[in-house]
Design a protein around this motif. Structure first.
Motif, mmCIF file in Angstrom:
data_model
loop_
_atom_site.group_PDB
_atom_site.id
_atom_site.type_symbol
_atom_site.label_atom_id
_atom_site.label_comp_id
_atom_site.label_asym_id
_atom_site.label_seq_id
_atom_site.Cartn_x
_atom_site.Cartn_y
_atom_site.Cartn_z
ATOM 1 N N LEU A 142 0.819 -1.210 0.000
ATOM 2 C CA LEU A 142 0.000 0.000 0.000
ATOM 3 C C LEU A 142 0.857 1.265 0.000
ATOM 4 C CD1 LEU A 142 -2.884 -0.965 2.461
ATOM 5 C CD2 LEU A 142 -3.055 -0.571 0.006
ATOM 6 N N LEU A 143 2.095 1.146 0.471
ATOM 7 C CA LEU A 143 3.008 2.295 0.427
ATOM 8 C C LEU A 143 3.500 2.580 -0.993
ATOM 9 C CD1 LEU A 143 5.242 1.710 3.587
ATOM 10 C CD2 LEU A 143 3.369 3.322 3.315
ATOM 11 N N GLY A 144 3.233 1.669 -1.915
ATOM 12 C CA GLY A 144 3.653 1.863 -3.294
ATOM 13 C C GLY A 144 4.807 0.978 -3.706
ATOM 14 N N VAL A 153 12.947 -5.430 1.360
ATOM 15 C CA VAL A 153 12.784 -4.738 2.641
ATOM 16 C C VAL A 153 12.736 -5.743 3.785
ATOM 17 C CG1 VAL A 153 11.154 -3.404 4.022
ATOM 18 C CG2 VAL A 153 11.665 -2.693 1.694
ATOM 19 N N LEU A 154 11.940 -6.785 3.623
ATOM 20 C CA LEU A 154 11.779 -7.770 4.691
ATOM 21 C C LEU A 154 13.034 -8.613 4.884
ATOM 22 C CD1 LEU A 154 8.118 -8.874 3.947
ATOM 23 C CD2 LEU A 154 8.927 -7.339 5.742
ATOM 24 N N GLN A 155 13.792 -8.831 3.824
ATOM 25 C CA GLN A 155 15.046 -9.564 3.956
ATOM 26 C C GLN A 155 16.085 -8.731 4.705
ATOM 27 O OE1 GLN A 155 15.686 -10.509 -0.200
ATOM 28 N NE2 GLN A 155 15.066 -12.628 0.076
ATOM 29 N N LYS A 156 16.104 -7.409 4.467
ATOM 30 C CA LYS A 156 17.045 -6.528 5.164
ATOM 31 C C LYS A 156 16.648 -6.323 6.624
ATOM 32 C CE LYS A 156 18.848 -3.706 1.351
ATOM 33 N NZ LYS A 156 18.965 -2.323 0.814
ATOM 34 N N SER A 157 15.346 -6.286 6.870
ATOM 35 C CA SER A 157 14.865 -6.018 8.228
ATOM 36 C C SER A 157 13.729 -6.980 8.566
ATOM 37 C CB SER A 157 14.392 -4.556 8.323
ATOM 38 O OG SER A 157 14.072 -4.210 9.644
ATOM 39 N N PRO A 158 14.051 -8.271 8.850
ATOM 40 C CA PRO A 158 13.005 -9.272 9.120
ATOM 41 C C PRO A 158 12.137 -8.928 10.322
ATOM 42 C CG PRO A 158 15.142 -10.319 8.766
ATOM 43 C CD PRO A 158 15.397 -8.853 8.900
ATOM 44 N N GLU A 159 12.665 -8.094 11.245
ATOM 45 C CA GLU A 159 11.875 -7.744 12.424
ATOM 46 C C GLU A 159 10.619 -6.954 12.070
ATOM 47 O OE1 GLU A 159 15.325 -4.770 12.133
ATOM 48 O OE2 GLU A 159 14.978 -6.922 11.880
ATOM 49 N N LEU A 160 10.570 -6.415 10.840
ATOM 50 C CA LEU A 160 9.361 -5.720 10.397
ATOM 51 C C LEU A 160 8.141 -6.640 10.415
ATOM 52 C CD1 LEU A 160 10.320 -3.407 7.383
ATOM 53 C CD2 LEU A 160 9.142 -2.763 9.465
ATOM 54 N N LEU A 161 8.372 -7.923 10.210
ATOM 55 C CA LEU A 161 7.260 -8.873 10.203
ATOM 56 C C LEU A 161 6.593 -8.983 11.569
ATOM 57 C CD1 LEU A 161 8.807 -11.700 7.997
ATOM 58 C CD2 LEU A 161 6.812 -10.310 7.428
ATOM 59 N N LYS A 162 7.280 -8.541 12.604
ATOM 60 C CA LYS A 162 6.717 -8.603 13.953
ATOM 61 C C LYS A 162 6.013 -7.317 14.357
ATOM 62 C CE LYS A 162 10.119 -11.942 15.687
ATOM 63 N NZ LYS A 162 11.131 -12.212 16.735
ATOM 64 N N ASN A 186 9.347 4.900 -0.747
ATOM 65 C CA ASN A 186 9.997 3.718 -1.312
ATOM 66 C C ASN A 186 11.493 3.727 -1.015
ATOM 67 O OD1 ASN A 186 7.649 2.712 -2.364
ATOM 68 N ND2 ASN A 186 7.979 3.480 -4.418
ATOM 69 N N HIS A 187 12.119 4.901 -1.178
ATOM 70 C CA HIS A 187 13.562 5.016 -0.940
ATOM 71 C C HIS A 187 13.886 4.669 0.516
ATOM 72 C CE1 HIS A 187 17.651 6.534 -1.406
ATOM 73 N NE2 HIS A 187 17.481 7.224 -0.293
ATOM 74 N N VAL A 188 13.100 5.194 1.439
ATOM 75 C CA VAL A 188 13.321 4.914 2.852
ATOM 76 C C VAL A 188 13.124 3.431 3.141
ATOM 77 C CG1 VAL A 188 12.378 5.259 5.167
ATOM 78 C CG2 VAL A 188 12.759 7.214 3.683
ATOM 79 N N ALA A 189 12.039 2.874 2.606
ATOM 80 C CA ALA A 189 11.731 1.471 2.890
ATOM 81 C C ALA A 189 12.802 0.532 2.365
ATOM 82 C CB ALA A 189 10.377 1.110 2.281
ATOM 83 N N ILE A 190 13.338 0.823 1.169
ATOM 84 C CA ILE A 190 14.309 -0.069 0.550
ATOM 85 C C ILE A 190 15.698 0.084 1.159
ATOM 86 C CG2 ILE A 190 15.511 -0.599 -1.617
ATOM 87 C CD1 ILE A 190 12.920 0.170 -3.068
#
Length: 360
Positions: A142-144, A153-162, A186-190
């Motif tokens: 939804l963020l684009g 993103v999730l591979q770099k920061s898996p804790e996001l899944l929590k 997008n830039h921030v997230a990646i």
């Protein structure tokens, strides 16, 4: 060759389940030689023959065989499905079998994730329930972000899944309030996904620091955060000291600090380059009226030039000389720190002696 081997393998499997007549009738060498796609089509046709209604072409014995081998037919159909997946997606990683996930994978497929991406997604934080993954992935999309970016993103920061749904939405709303649009988000997230795990107070404290102590405008703060999102991960004291170095030590005003992307650069490297230019007589801190006896290079050029371009084009020196200078500067700063520490120790001893004399 690959299709030939696949065909022989399937023939052996089907023969084991006593489907010899159908094997001989349906698996033709011409389809094997044509292409894997044609071969899969033949196998699918065979699957229909194995599980479909009876026809005049089938012998009575074959009909009885089919009725008594229902489990074998279902097994053959699963085999066909597995072969079709492996043939269409030959680059899938080993062990990526969506049949183990069943209907759990359907919502992710509907969102556009490939089977390989879903397999990689479920390898992250393996103990989490599927619904939690689905919620986080949905919010990132939804963020684009596209599916590739979401997985990165999730591979770099898996804790996001929590992270909870409320946390992710609040963080996105806060970044939007600070001026982040879809591209900036997008830039921030990646590149800085850990920003989404920061406490909200940390981001708000940085905003107050830039506004109240550094005296940047709201628009300037928005520009700084979008150009230099890494600033959100730095300590507040370091950010303040960095600003003071640019404003007081270098004599650079707010507008130039913002436009140069100053907060992207390392303060250590900025100091090295500034002092190097000063000792070559190529930079001078402006006086109270903003005047200098030399024409100072722009801050943007100082921090964005590569080391080679900075040394050769701006400082008109050699890379070797600059490397030696940096080593000597480290020794010089270390010596100054030791002298300051000795002075502080002497002052403390003096204060203690004075307190003792007053007591007596």
């Amino acid at each position: 060759m690959r299709a030939m081997k696949l065909g022989l393998f399937c023939r052996q499997v089907l023969q084991r389940h006593s489907f010899v007549p159908l094997v001989c009738h349906c698996i033709q060498l011409s389809s094997l030689k044509a292409s894997p796609v044609a071969f899969i089509s033949t196998l699918q046709h065979l699957g229909c023959r194995l599980t479909g209604n009876s026809s005049p072409g089938l012998s009575e014995a074959n009909f009885r065989l089919r009725s008594s081998k229902t489990d074998s037919s279902e097994g053959s159909q699963k085999l066909l499905q597995t072969l079709a997946i492996s043939s269409v997606e030959p680059e899938r990683p080993a062990g990526a079998d969506l049949l183990n996930l069943g209907k759990v994978a359907d919502p992710f497929l509907d969102m556009g994730l490939s089977p390989a991406q879903i397999t990689q997604l479920f390898s992250l934080q393996p103990n989490l329930p599927p619904q939690t993954r689905l919620t986080v992935v949905s919010e990132l999309l939804l963020l684009g972000l596209n599916t590739d970016s979401t997985l990165k993103v999730l591979q770099k920061s898996p804790e996001l899944l929590k992270m909870s749904l409320k946390h992710l939405r609040d963080r996105a709303d806060l970044l939007r309030r600070l001026g982040f649009e879809e591209a900036g988000m997008n830039h921030v997230a990646i590149h800085f996904p850990s920003i989404f795990t920061l406490p909200q107070k940390k981001i708000e404290s940085l905003e107050r620091l830039l506004k109240e102590k550094c005296l940047f405008t709201v628009h300037q703060i928005s520009t700084i955060l979008q150009m230099c999102p890494n600033i959100l991960l730095e300590e507040l004291n370091d950010v303040e000291y960095k600003f003071q170095f640019a404003y007081f030590r270098m004599g650079v005003k707010h507008r130039e600090i913002v436009q140069s992307g100053f907060f992207q650069a390392s303060l250590t490297e900025i100091k090295n380059r500034l002092i190097f230019l000063e000792r070559l007589g190529l930079y001078q801190t402006p006086d109270k009226k903003g005047q200098t006896q030399v024409v100072n290079p722009k801050l943007k050029s100082i921090i964005r030039f590569s080391e080679t371009d900075f040394v050769t084009k701006m400082a008109c020196s050699s890379v070797e000389e600059y490397k030696i200078f940096k080593k000597l500067l480290v020794r010089e700063e270390r010596r100054l720190e030791e002298q300051e520490a000795a002075m502080q120790s002497d002052l403390s001893d003096l204060e203690s002696d004075e307190e003792g004399s007053y007591t007596e």
